[in-house]
Design an enzyme around this catalytic site. Structure first.
Site, mmCIF file in Angstrom:
data_model
loop_
_atom_site.group_PDB
_atom_site.id
_atom_site.type_symbol
_atom_site.label_atom_id
_atom_site.label_comp_id
_atom_site.label_asym_id
_atom_site.label_seq_id
_atom_site.Cartn_x
_atom_site.Cartn_y
_atom_site.Cartn_z
ATOM 1 N N HIS A 19 -20.204 11.814 -1.717
ATOM 2 C CA HIS A 19 -18.916 11.249 -2.125
ATOM 3 C C HIS A 19 -18.102 12.197 -2.984
ATOM 4 O O HIS A 19 -16.967 11.906 -3.328
ATOM 5 C CB HIS A 19 -19.127 9.919 -2.841
ATOM 6 C CG HIS A 19 -19.784 8.919 -1.952
ATOM 7 N ND1 HIS A 19 -21.133 8.744 -1.931
ATOM 8 C CD2 HIS A 19 -19.287 8.097 -1.010
ATOM 9 C CE1 HIS A 19 -21.436 7.834 -1.024
ATOM 10 N NE2 HIS A 19 -20.329 7.433 -0.452
ATOM 11 N N CYS A 34 -25.020 10.208 3.248
ATOM 12 C CA CYS A 34 -24.211 9.463 4.214
ATOM 13 C C CYS A 34 -23.501 10.455 5.134
ATOM 14 O O CYS A 34 -23.725 11.662 5.030
ATOM 15 C CB CYS A 34 -23.206 8.594 3.445
ATOM 16 S SG CYS A 34 -22.428 7.327 4.457
ATOM 17 N N LYS A 94 0.836 -1.206 0.000
ATOM 18 C CA LYS A 94 0.000 0.000 0.000
ATOM 19 C C LYS A 94 0.869 1.253 0.000
ATOM 20 O O LYS A 94 0.673 2.172 -0.775
ATOM 21 C CB LYS A 94 -0.887 -0.037 1.231
ATOM 22 C CG LYS A 94 -1.621 1.253 1.527
ATOM 23 C CD LYS A 94 -2.030 1.296 2.990
ATOM 24 C CE LYS A 94 -2.672 2.611 3.349
ATOM 25 N NZ LYS A 94 -3.997 2.760 2.778
ATOM 26 N N TRP A 121 -18.399 -6.504 10.063
ATOM 27 C CA TRP A 121 -17.091 -5.881 9.870
ATOM 28 C C TRP A 121 -16.052 -6.378 10.870
ATOM 29 O O TRP A 121 -15.039 -5.721 11.119
ATOM 30 C CB TRP A 121 -17.227 -4.349 9.895
ATOM 31 C CG TRP A 121 -17.845 -3.822 8.618
ATOM 32 C CD1 TRP A 121 -18.066 -4.522 7.473
ATOM 33 C CD2 TRP A 121 -18.317 -2.497 8.350
ATOM 34 N NE1 TRP A 121 -18.639 -3.722 6.505
ATOM 35 C CE2 TRP A 121 -18.804 -2.474 7.031
ATOM 36 C CE3 TRP A 121 -18.366 -1.316 9.104
ATOM 37 C CZ2 TRP A 121 -19.344 -1.322 6.439
ATOM 38 C CZ3 TRP A 121 -18.898 -0.170 8.514
ATOM 39 C CH2 TRP A 121 -19.382 -0.174 7.198
ATOM 40 N N GLU A 167 -28.983 5.770 1.546
ATOM 41 C CA GLU A 167 -28.257 6.362 0.428
ATOM 42 C C GLU A 167 -29.007 6.061 -0.866
ATOM 43 O O GLU A 167 -29.494 4.956 -1.063
ATOM 44 C CB GLU A 167 -26.867 5.734 0.375
ATOM 45 C CG GLU A 167 -26.100 6.132 -0.852
ATOM 46 C CD GLU A 167 -24.730 5.475 -0.911
ATOM 47 O OE1 GLU A 167 -24.037 5.483 0.114
ATOM 48 O OE2 GLU A 167 -24.381 4.982 -1.963
#
Ligand code: GLN
Ligand code: ZN
Length: 753
Positions: free
Chosen positions: A689, A721, A21, A556, A660
Site C-alpha cells: 500500500h 496484495c 466526488k 461486491w 495480507e
C-alpha cells in the site's frame, strides 16, 4: 394528518453523477478555491434536502451530509485531532480535516475501517488522552442552514457517544466509561443548543446498542441518555439502530428517550418478535425501518404494509413512523439516470429517490387502504426475470477434491519441483495510464479488438520477461485486461447488469459501482483462458490462472433478496468451475481463485457467523473441486482480522493461500501458534500500500517471524496484495529485494536444518 409519518435517517452524499466526488477532488488538486468549494458543497446539500421535501418526506435528516465521513466529522467537532497533526485548538480547518483523513507530509492519515458489515469505511477516532471540547456545533449549523435557506425544519443526526467511543481506539478497556463521560457534557451542549434552535426530533445513531451489552455498558448507556434527556428541552430524542436486531430489547426500549428506530429488514425477524413478546413502551414513537436501505430492489409494498399494520397492535398510528432500515448512504441515488437500462429491470429497482417514493406510497396506502389496490401486487421487474435455475443436488455434492491434501501435496511437489520458500506475486502488475487509455479507446470503438488484444499481449510479455529476470518461481500474466476484479467476470457471465451511475460511497471520495445480479448466473464462454495460455506459452515456469471467487463476486454485487444467498453463490461457483476446468484443460495447472471479500460478508453477530461461513466455504469448494489432484489451487485474501475465521479458511481446502499481514499487526501470525494450519501458505512479506521499497533485512525478518509458527516446507514468499496500483519502478525494485531475501533465507535454513 399525523399518522404514519415518513422519515429518512440519512441520504446519499455523492450526487446523481458523483458531482460531490468531483468537486472534492478538484479542491484537493487545488483547482477550486476554498470558498467556491464550500459553496458547491452547500448547493449539493440543500439540493438533497429539497429532493426529500419534494418527495414528501416528513422528517428530513440534517448533519448526515459530510465532506468525507461522519465519524471524522464527529471527531473534528469535538477537537479530537491526533497529536501528530500539531493542532492547537479551535475549530478544525477544512485542510486539517482532510489531512486527518488522508495524511499530510508530516503525519500519517488516521486509520480507516469497515462500517459494521457494509462496504462503507469510516475514520477511526484516536481517543488516547481524550480531552474533547465542543469546537464546532456542526449539527446546529446545518440545522440552521436548512431552516434559513430551504425552509426545512430538519432532524439533526448525531452519532451517540457510546457508539463513537466503541468505534474509536487508543484507550484501555477500563477507560471506556471515562472516555464516554469526558464527551458527555459536550454532547449535552450540542443537544441543548439544537433544542433552543427549535429542533423537534434529534436522531442519535447508536448502532452499537444492538449487541449484547455488559452490565457496565448498560450503566454507562443509561447514564448517557439520562444526561441527554435532561438537556433536550422541548426536543424529542430518537435512538436509531440499524443493520441487525437489538439483543437487549427491553433494556434499550426502557431508556429515557422519546423514540426508537429499529431495523425490520436485517433483523431476521427478531425485532418484530421482541415487540410481539414484550410490547412497545407506551407514549414512545416507533421508527420502523421497513424499506431495505442497503439493497436496490423495489420493496414488496403489500408485505411492508402488512408488517406496519401489525405494529399498530403495539403502538398507535401517530406513533408509528415509516422509514428505510438505515441511512440511504449505502444505495445509489436514482434509477432515472439509467438511460440504457432495459425497462423490465428498471421497473424492479428502487435506488434512494425511488425509496422515497415507496415511503410515500406506503404512507398513502396505510392512511387509505383502498389505495393499496392500485399498488402492483407483484414486483414487476424482478418477477419477469426467471430465476432460479435449479442448482442440481448432484452438482452440489461434488464439494470436495478427489484426494486429501497430504496426497495432493506429494503429487504437486513432484510436478512443479519448486524450491523451498517459493516466490510469487498476487496477480496484478501496475496498470499504467497507457493501459487504461487503450482500454478506454477500445471501449469507445476507437481501437479495434485485435489491436487492443495485441497491446495486452505486449504488456503481458514485457512482464513475463521481467518476472523471469527477477527469478520469481511462479509467474502471473498481470491482469492487464481487467479494470476491476468483479466487473471483468460479471461482464462475461450471464445474469449480471452493469449500471451507468449506480455508485455508492466506499470511503472518502472513493465510490464503487457494484453490478446487479438480476438473473441466473451462467457461464457463457471462456473468460481468462486466452490471456493465461498466452502468458504460459512464453515461459517454462508455471503461470497461475487468476479468477475472482464466488464469495467475493457475491459480496461486491447487488444481489436479489428473494433468492437464497447460497443459491446465488453456488450458481456463481458452478459458472467459475467451468472456467477452472477450461484452464486446466489448456495446461494451466496452478489456478488462483481470489476471495479478498470473504470476511466482508460476515454477519454482525457471532451466532450468525457459522451459517454464512458454511455456505461461503461450500461455494468456494464447488468452484475448484473438480480439478485433478496434481492441479494446484491457490487463493488470496486481503484486509485484516482473519485470525477469527482461520478454521473456515482452512476448510476451503486451497492448496496454497496468500494472506495480507501488514495491516493485521502480527495478530494473524500469532494465530498460527495455537492453530495448526496444514496446507501451504504465504503471509505477505511486504506492504504494497505504500510506494516505499522495503529493505531486504525487513523482509528476512518477516519471513523468520512467520517461520517461528509455520514449517518452511509450507511457506511461500509473496507481497501482501496485488500490485495494480503501484508504479513499475517501485514494483520491480521491491520484488527484487523480496526474491533476494527469499534466497538468503533458503541458504540460512539449509545451514541450520
Ligand atoms: N489478483 C488480484 C490482484 O492481484 C487480487 C486483488 C485483491 O486482493 N483485492 O489485483
Ligand atoms: Zn489482496
Amino acid at each position: 394528518m399525523n399518522s404514519y409519518l415518513t422519515s429518512i435517517s440519512g441520504y446519499p452524499r455523492i450526487g446523481e453523477k458523483r458531482e460531490w466526488k468531483r468537486s472534492i477532488e478538484k479542491y484537493w488538486s487545488g483547482e477550486t478555491k476554498q470558498t467556491d468549494f464550500l459553496q458547491e458543497m452547500k448547493e449539493l446539500r440543500l439540493g438533497y434536502l429539497r429532493t426529500q421535501k419534494e418527495k414528501g418526506i416528513d422528517m428530513i435528516p440534517v448533519g448526515d451530509f459530510s465532506l468525507y465521513d461522519h465519524i471524522l466529522d464527529t471527531a473534528a467537532m469535538f477537537g479530537l485531532v491526533p497529536e501528530r497533526f500539531e493542532y492547537d485548538g479551535g475549530s478544525v480547518s477544512l485542510d486539517l480535516y482532510f489531512q486527518m483523513a488522508r495524511g499530510s507530509k508530516q503525519a500519517v492519515a488516521m486509520e480507516m475501517t469497515k462500517w459494521f458489515n457494509t462496504n462503507y469505511h469510516y475514520i477511526v477516532p484516536e481517543l488516547n488522552k481524550c480531552t474533547p471540547s465542543l469546537v464546532h456545533n456542526r449539527p446546529l449549523d446545518l440545522f440552521l442552514e436548512a431552516k434559513n435557506e430551504a425552509g426545512i425544519t430538519g432532524k439533526p443526526v448525531v452519532i451517540s457517544p457510546f457508539t463513537f467511543v466503541k468505534l474509536g481506539k487508543g484507550y484501555m478497556p477500563e477507560e471506556f466509561g471515562s472516555t464516554v463521560y469526558a464527551l458527555l457534557p459536550h454532547y449535552e451542549t450540542v443537544i441543548r443548543e439544537l433544542s433552543e434552535a427549535g429542533a423537534d426530533w434529534i436522531q442519535i445513531d447508536d448502532p452499537s446498542l444492538q449487541f449484547t451489552l455488559t452490565e457496565e455498558e448498560k450503566e454507562i448507556v443509561t447514564h448517557v441518555y439520562e444526561a441527554l434527556s435532561k438537556a433536550k428541552g422541548t426536543s424529542r430524542l430518537l435512538i436509531q439502530t440499524y443493520f441487525d436486531s437489538i439483543d437487549d430489547y427491553t433494556f434499550v426500549t426502557s431508556l429515557p428517550v422519546d423514540g426508537f428506530g429499529l431495523d425490520f429488514v436485517h433483523d431476521r425477524g427478531e425485532n418484530a418478535s421482541s415487540i410481539e413478546e414484550n410490547g412497545f413502551p407506551e407514549e414512545k414513537v416507533l421508527f420502523a425501518g421497513v424499506i431495505n436501505g442497503r439493497n436496490i430492489w423495489r420493496a414488496d409494498v403489500r408485505e411492508k404494509w402488512e408488517l406496519l399494520k401489525s405494529m399498530t397492535t403495539y403502538t398507535s398510528e401517530d406513533r408509528l413512523i415509516i422509514q428505510p432500515s438505515c441511512s440511504l448512504l449505502h444505495v445509489p441515488v436514482t434509477t432515472e439516470s439509467e438511460t440504457k437500462m432495459p425497462e423490465f429491470l428498471k421497473e424492479g429497482l428502487a435506488f434512494a429517490n425511488e425509496k422515497l417514493d415507496e415511503l410515500q406510497l406506503l404512507q398513502s396506502a396505510l392512511r387509505e387502504k383502498e389505495l393499496l389496490d392500485y399498488v402492483a401486487p407483484v414486483i414487476p421487474g424482478r418477477d419477469r426475470v426467471h430465476v432460479q435455475k435449479e442448482v442440481k443436488q448432484a452438482e452440489l455434492d461434488a464439494g470436495d477434491r478427489s484426494r486429501p491434501f497430504a496426497e495432493r501435496q506429494v503429487l504437486q511437489r513432484e510436478k512443479f519441483q519448486l524450491p523451498l520458500l517459493p516466490t510469487t506475486t498476487i496477480g496484478s502488475f501496475p496498470q499504467t495510464t497507457e493501459v487504461r487509455k487503450k482500454r478506454q479507446q477500445w471501449r469507445k470503438n476507437e481501437l479495434s479488438a485485435t489491436d487492443y488484444a495485441s497491446f495486452i499481449e505486449q504488456e503481458t510479455k514485457k512482464w513475463i520477461d521481467i518476472q523471469e529476470k527477477l527469478d520469481l518461481d511462479v509467474l502471473v500474466h498481470g491482469e492487464f485486461e481487467r479494470t476491476d476484479m468483479v466487473e471483468f467476470f460479471g461482464e462475461k457471465l450471464k445474469g449480471f447488469y452493469f449500471t451507468q451511475f449506480a455508485w455508492v460511497q466506499s470511503y472518502g471520495s472513493r465510490c464503487v459501482k457494484p453490478p446487479v445480479i438480476y438473473g441466473d448466473v451462467e457461464f457463457i464462454h471462456e473468460m481468462t483462458v486466452k490471456e493465461t495460455v498466452y502468458a504460459q506459452s512464453l515461459t517454462s515456469r508455471p503461470v497461475k490462472g487468476m479468477l475472482t471467487g464466488p464469495v467475493t463476486i457475491f459480496n461486491w454485487s447487488f444481489v436479489r433478496e428473494d433468492v437464497p444467498k447460497a443459491t446465488v453463490m453456488n450458481q456463481i461457483a458452478l459458472a467459475l468451475r467451468k472456467e477452472v476446468k477450461a484452464l486446466e484443460k489448456q495446461g494451466i495447472y496452478m489456478i488462483q481463485v481470489d476471495e479478498p471479500a470473504i470476511r466482508e460478508g460476515l454477519p454482525l453477530k457471532k451466532r450468525n457467523e457459522q451459517e454464512y461461513l458454511n455456505y461461503a466455504v461450500k461455494a468456494f469448494k464447488l468452484s475448484v473441486s473438480t480439478v485433478e489432484p496434481d492441479t494446484q489451487i491457490h487463493t488470496h485474501m486481503c484486509y485484516s482480522d482473519f485470525e477469527k475465521i482461520i478454521d473456515s479458511i482452512s476448510a476451503m481446502g486451497a492448496d496454497v493461500i496468500s494472506i495480507e499481514t501488514s495491516r493485521s499487526h502480527g495478530e494473524l501470525i500469532s494465530a498460527f501458534e495455537s492453530y495448526h494450519y496444514d496446507k501451504e501458505i504465504g503471509l505477505g512479506v511486504y506492504d504494497i500500500h505504500s510506494p516505499r521499497v522495503p529493505m531486504k533485512e525487513e523482509i528476512i525478518q518477516n519471513i523468520h517471524r512467520a517461520l517461528r509458527v509455520l514449517d518452511p516446507k509450507q511457506f511461500w514468499v509473496n507481497p501482501d496484495c496485488g500490485l495494480k496500483t503501484r508504479k513499475e519502478e517501485e514494483t520491480v525494485a521491491a520484488l527484487q529485494v523480496m526474491v533476494e531475501a527469499a534466497k538468503e533465507v533458503r541458504e540460512q535454513i539449509k545451514v541450520t536444518v
